[in-house]
Design a protein around this motif. Structure first.
Motif, PDB file in Angstrom:
ATOM      1  N   LYS A  74       0.578  -0.957  -0.211  1.00  0.00           N
ATOM      2  CA  LYS A  74      -0.031   0.025  -0.214  1.00  0.00           C
ATOM      3  C   LYS A  74       0.812   1.145  -0.071  1.00  0.00           C
ATOM      4  O   LYS A  74       2.468   0.777   1.146  1.00  0.00           O
ATOM      5  CB  LYS A  74      -1.113   0.261   1.079  1.00  0.00           C
ATOM      6  N   ILE A  75       0.288   2.591  -0.347  1.00  0.00           N
ATOM      7  CA  ILE A  75       0.947   3.235  -0.820  1.00  0.00           C
ATOM      8  C   ILE A  75       0.878   4.777   0.161  1.00  0.00           C
ATOM      9  O   ILE A  75      -0.671   4.613   0.054  1.00  0.00           O
ATOM     10  CB  ILE A  75       1.009   4.639  -2.348  1.00  0.00           C
ATOM     11  N   GLY A  76       1.197   4.850   1.380  1.00  0.00           N
ATOM     12  CA  GLY A  76       0.858   6.042   2.166  1.00  0.00           C
ATOM     13  C   GLY A  76       1.915   7.141   1.907  1.00  0.00           C
ATOM     14  O   GLY A  76       2.917   7.130   1.721  1.00  0.00           O
ATOM     15  N   PRO A  77       1.379   8.298   3.086  1.00  0.00           N
ATOM     16  CA  PRO A  77       2.436   8.679   3.169  1.00  0.00           C
ATOM     17  C   PRO A  77       3.710   9.073   3.947  1.00  0.00           C
ATOM     18  O   PRO A  77       3.996   8.433   4.992  1.00  0.00           O
ATOM     19  CB  PRO A  77       1.486  10.711   3.342  1.00  0.00           C
ATOM     20  N   PRO A  78       4.852  10.017   3.067  1.00  0.00           N
ATOM     21  CA  PRO A  78       5.879   9.530   4.014  1.00  0.00           C
ATOM     22  C   PRO A  78       5.838  11.245   5.870  1.00  0.00           C
ATOM     23  O   PRO A  78       4.958  11.284   5.539  1.00  0.00           O
ATOM     24  CB  PRO A  78       7.084  10.355   3.514  1.00  0.00           C
ATOM     25  N   THR A  79       6.495  10.065   6.542  1.00  0.00           N
ATOM     26  CA  THR A  79       6.671  10.518   8.186  1.00  0.00           C
ATOM     27  C   THR A  79       7.225  12.472   7.670  1.00  0.00           C
ATOM     28  O   THR A  79       6.848  13.438   8.715  1.00  0.00           O
ATOM     29  CB  THR A  79       7.723   9.964   8.942  1.00  0.00           C
ATOM     30  N   ASN A  80       8.209  12.627   6.636  1.00  0.00           N
ATOM     31  CA  ASN A  80       9.073  13.690   6.263  1.00  0.00           C
ATOM     32  C   ASN A  80       8.618  14.465   4.898  1.00  0.00           C
ATOM     33  O   ASN A  80       8.976  14.128   4.277  1.00  0.00           O
ATOM     34  CB  ASN A  80      10.121  13.750   7.141  1.00  0.00           C
ATOM     35  N   ASP A  81       7.948  15.673   4.447  1.00  0.00           N
ATOM     36  CA  ASP A  81       7.822  15.663   2.806  1.00  0.00           C
ATOM     37  C   ASP A  81       8.479  16.803   2.581  1.00  0.00           C
ATOM     38  O   ASP A  81       8.467  17.440   1.776  1.00  0.00           O
ATOM     39  CB  ASP A  81       6.450  16.244   2.914  1.00  0.00           C
ATOM     40  N   ASP A  82       9.811  16.886   3.560  1.00  0.00           N
ATOM     41  CA  ASP A  82      11.313  17.712   3.187  1.00  0.00           C
ATOM     42  C   ASP A  82      11.802  18.012   1.523  1.00  0.00           C
ATOM     43  O   ASP A  82      11.766  18.248   0.873  1.00  0.00           O
ATOM     44  CB  ASP A  82      12.323  18.101   4.102  1.00  0.00           C
ATOM     45  N   ILE A  83      11.893  16.859   1.447  1.00  0.00           N
ATOM     46  CA  ILE A  83      12.749  15.785   0.413  1.00  0.00           C
ATOM     47  C   ILE A  83      11.491  16.214  -0.753  1.00  0.00           C
ATOM     48  O   ILE A  83      11.632  16.861  -1.990  1.00  0.00           O
ATOM     49  CB  ILE A  83      12.506  14.485   0.254  1.00  0.00           C
ATOM     50  N   GLU A  84      10.169  16.544  -0.584  1.00  0.00           N
ATOM     51  CA  GLU A  84       9.433  16.464  -1.467  1.00  0.00           C
ATOM     52  C   GLU A  84       9.169  17.541  -1.485  1.00  0.00           C
ATOM     53  O   GLU A  84       8.771  18.457  -2.586  1.00  0.00           O
ATOM     54  CB  GLU A  84       7.773  15.777  -1.394  1.00  0.00           C
ATOM     55  N   TRP A  85       9.203  18.725  -1.020  1.00  0.00           N
ATOM     56  CA  TRP A  85       9.378  19.641  -0.581  1.00  0.00           C
ATOM     57  C   TRP A  85      10.294  20.618  -2.428  1.00  0.00           C
ATOM     58  O   TRP A  85      10.254  21.266  -2.848  1.00  0.00           O
ATOM     59  CB  TRP A  85       8.621  20.947   0.158  1.00  0.00           C
ATOM     60  N   LEU A  86      11.428  19.802  -1.437  1.00  0.00           N
ATOM     61  CA  LEU A  86      12.751  20.611  -2.709  1.00  0.00           C
ATOM     62  C   LEU A  86      12.941  19.653  -3.864  1.00  0.00           C
ATOM     63  O   LEU A  86      12.497  20.816  -4.766  1.00  0.00           O
ATOM     64  CB  LEU A  86      13.899  19.870  -2.368  1.00  0.00           C
ATOM     65  N   LEU A  87      11.676  18.550  -4.056  1.00  0.00           N
ATOM     66  CA  LEU A  87      12.247  18.270  -5.773  1.00  0.00           C
ATOM     67  C   LEU A  87      10.342  19.023  -6.451  1.00  0.00           C
ATOM     68  O   LEU A  87      10.680  18.858  -7.306  1.00  0.00           O
ATOM     69  CB  LEU A  87      11.799  16.807  -5.803  1.00  0.00           C
ATOM     70  N   SER A  88       9.414  18.973  -5.480  1.00  0.00           N
ATOM     71  CA  SER A  88       9.068  19.787  -6.612  1.00  0.00           C
ATOM     72  C   SER A  88       8.210  21.264  -6.674  1.00  0.00           C
ATOM     73  O   SER A  88       7.530  21.595  -7.012  1.00  0.00           O
ATOM     74  CB  SER A  88       7.015  18.662  -5.827  1.00  0.00           C
ATOM     75  N   VAL A  89       9.076  21.854  -5.980  1.00  0.00           N
ATOM     76  CA  VAL A  89       8.491  23.088  -5.427  1.00  0.00           C
ATOM     77  C   VAL A  89       9.893  24.347  -5.803  1.00  0.00           C
ATOM     78  O   VAL A  89      10.619  25.112  -6.956  1.00  0.00           O
ATOM     79  CB  VAL A  89       8.280  23.007  -3.705  1.00  0.00           C
ATOM     80  N   ARG A  90      10.860  23.246  -5.588  1.00  0.00           N
ATOM     81  CA  ARG A  90      12.534  24.565  -5.576  1.00  0.00           C
ATOM     82  C   ARG A  90      13.516  23.767  -4.865  1.00  0.00           C
ATOM     83  O   ARG A  90      14.308  23.421  -3.868  1.00  0.00           O
ATOM     84  CB  ARG A  90      12.361  25.930  -4.164  1.00  0.00           C
ATOM     85  N   PRO A  91      14.112  23.124  -5.994  1.00  0.00           N
ATOM     86  CA  PRO A  91      15.474  22.338  -5.532  1.00  0.00           C
ATOM     87  C   PRO A  91      16.544  23.090  -4.645  1.00  0.00           C
ATOM     88  O   PRO A  91      17.414  22.599  -4.261  1.00  0.00           O
ATOM     89  CB  PRO A  91      15.693  21.845  -7.344  1.00  0.00           C
ATOM     90  N   ASN A  92      17.105  23.524  -5.513  1.00  0.00           N
ATOM     91  CA  ASN A  92      18.254  24.812  -5.628  1.00  0.00           C
ATOM     92  C   ASN A  92      18.034  25.784  -5.495  1.00  0.00           C
ATOM     93  O   ASN A  92      16.569  26.731  -5.624  1.00  0.00           O
ATOM     94  CB  ASN A  92      19.235  24.469  -5.698  1.00  0.00           C
ATOM     95  N   ARG A  93      18.204  26.998  -4.920  1.00  0.00           N
ATOM     96  CA  ARG A  93      17.907  28.539  -4.549  1.00  0.00           C
ATOM     97  C   ARG A  93      18.234  29.410  -6.204  1.00  0.00           C
ATOM     98  O   ARG A  93      17.258  30.424  -5.218  1.00  0.00           O
ATOM     99  CB  ARG A  93      20.007  29.220  -4.036  1.00  0.00           C
ATOM    100  N   PHE A  94      18.700  28.403  -7.277  1.00  0.00           N
ATOM    101  CA  PHE A  94      17.736  29.415  -7.874  1.00  0.00           C
ATOM    102  C   PHE A  94      17.964  29.031  -9.066  1.00  0.00           C
ATOM    103  O   PHE A  94      17.046  29.784 -10.402  1.00  0.00           O
ATOM    104  CB  PHE A  94      20.076  29.028  -8.722  1.00  0.00           C
ATOM    105  N   MET A  95      16.915  27.325  -8.831  1.00  0.00           N
ATOM    106  CA  MET A  95      15.876  26.633 -10.154  1.00  0.00           C
ATOM    107  C   MET A  95      14.683  26.644  -9.059  1.00  0.00           C
ATOM    108  O   MET A  95      14.229  26.218  -8.529  1.00  0.00           O
ATOM    109  CB  MET A  95      16.554  26.234 -10.620  1.00  0.00           C
TER     110      MET A  95
END
Length: 432
Positions: A74-95
């Motif tokens: 079964k697919i469930g939500p992660p306990t920490n979504d910091d990685i998803e925020w980086l990858l889906s919103v702002r991977p680094n300071r310039f992009m």
């Protein structure tokens, strides 16, 4: 006075927390190819190549990164979504995320090697993801593999390979690097370039008068040259917009027919199709005139394989073995229904919403409509029932405790046990 910092320093910092450079040894490969990778993207100067690559990159840029956990299937939500925020919103300071994946897709097609450095803090927490364009070489230190990047300004940076997300295309001869595009792509690009130059020269030559100036009297060579230069300056330049030349009795002008040979549309399209085929694309994708079937084929043949490779590599380089063992995973997905026809969208949404497989807001997203309050709720039509319960009902396996009491005396029973000659094995009401 405020200290100036280079872009290199803003990304990597001033000092590297790593072993000294002289402690590295060159990595030995199983084959005889060099361990040095030369970054090059020369084909990007071609408008055909750039348009083709852009068609791929702008669609990859719309992929959505998700951090999920697979537990017991079964697919469930992660306990920490910091990685998803980086990858889906702002991977680094310039992009932002779109530009980040756009660049990865462009590098993937142009160099067949993508390098993304994972920047971590002192606590080993991920701070960002940085795509690197540079030449690099593989090194070894104390049994670990390292990658030394050499940038165009002469600066170098060495990072452990487990902190480098490495995506490859045309992976054949070399143990680590994807093949270069030069040998395969340059011949057709040179042919297209020569053809374009020929068309330009043909247009230019057609704007000028060409011919032979025949003098009717004997002239000295110096006088003949002077007369020729004067005639050329007066009439054989772009300033002669009228296209007419005049001579007197001393000279006779004989025009030379200018008939430049130009390639036809069929041949030009054939050359461009070779470029499209090399990158797994076509003119409809490049010009965004594709239909639903063409988009589906392009997605499955180009975008989905790239998304799968990214998901596997990001997962392995971001999470430890223990975290992966607990089901942590990075996936990249796209809303393919955005490119379907309205008829297809309506049919799919009707089917999925009725069966509670799609929320109301997910259905609105398919039609590019904004979400509504409470739209995450799932609804289901009463026309559907659990398959096991439906079988029990139609086979007459209803609990005796739920059955009505039998009437006393005098009432006949039919052969199957039903009273009054009725038929309790009637069809299931679809609205129940």
């Amino acid at each position: 006075m405020k200290e100036k910092r280079s872009f290199f320093g803003m990304i990597f910092g001033r000092e590297q927390q790593q072993p000294q450079a002289q402690q590295y040894t060159q990595m030995q490969m199983m084959n005889s190819s060099p361990t040095f990778y030369d970054f090059t993207g020369d084909g990007y100067d071609s408008d055909t190549v750039r348009g083709t690559v852009d068609g791929f990159a702008r669609n990859v840029g719309k992929l959505k990164a998700k951090h999920i956990r697979r537990v017991n299937g079964k697919i469930g939500p992660p306990t920490n979504d910091d990685i998803e925020w980086l990858l889906s919103v702002r991977p680094n300071r310039f992009m932002n995320a779109y530009i980040f994946y756009y660049r990865l897709a462009t590098q993937f097609l142009m160099t067949n090697n993508v390098f993304v450095w994972i920047r971590r803090d002192a606590m080993n927490r991920i701070e960002g993801f940085y795509p690197l364009n540079s030449a690099c070489e593989l090194l070894e230190h104390q049994g670990e593999m390292y990658v030394r990047f050499r940038f165009y300004d002469g600066k170098t940076y060495t990072a452990p390979y487990y902190d480098i997300i490495h995506l490859r295309r045309f992976y054949f001869n070399d143990d680590m690097w994807g093949e270069s595009n030069r040998k395969a792509l340059n011949p057709i690009l040179n042919l297209i370039s020569i053809t374009n130059q020929g068309i330009g020269n043909a247009v230019k030559s057609s704007a000028f008068i060409r011919g032979i100036l025949k003098f009717t009297s004997m002239l000295k060579p110096d006088d003949m040259k002077a007369q020729t230069d004067k005639f050329q300056a007066d009439y054989l330049t772009a300033a002669n917009s009228g296209g007419i030349a005049a001579t007197d009795a001393k000279a006779e002008y004989q025009e030379l027919k200018n008939d430049p040979k130009m390639i036809d549309d069929k041949q030009m399209n054939a050359m461009e199709d070779k470029v499209y085929s090399y990158f797994g694309s076509n003119k409809d994708i490049v010009q965004s005139s594709y239909d639903e079937a063409e988009w589906g084929a392009y997605y499955e043949s180009m975008i989905e394989p790239f998304a799968i490779q990214m998901g596997l590599e990001f997962t392995y380089k971001i999470f430890t073995d223990g975290q992966q063992g607990h089901g942590n995973e990075i996936i990249f997905e796209a809303n393919r229904l955005q490119y379907a026809s309205n008829d297809t969208k309506i049919k799919v949404v009707e089917s999925l919403v009725d069966r509670a497989m799609m929320s109301i807001n997910q259905g609105l997203e398919v039609f590019n409509l904004p979400p509504i309050e409470g739209g995450e709720k799932r609804i289901m039509s009463l026309n559907f029932i659990d398959a096991d319960k439906a079988n029990e009902y139609q086979l007459g396996k209803v609990s005796k405790a739920a059955a009505p009491p039998a009437p006393k005396g005098g009432e006949e029973q039919n052969d199957d046990g039903n009273r009054g000659g009725g038929d309790d094995n009637r069809p299931l009401d679809s609205d129940v």
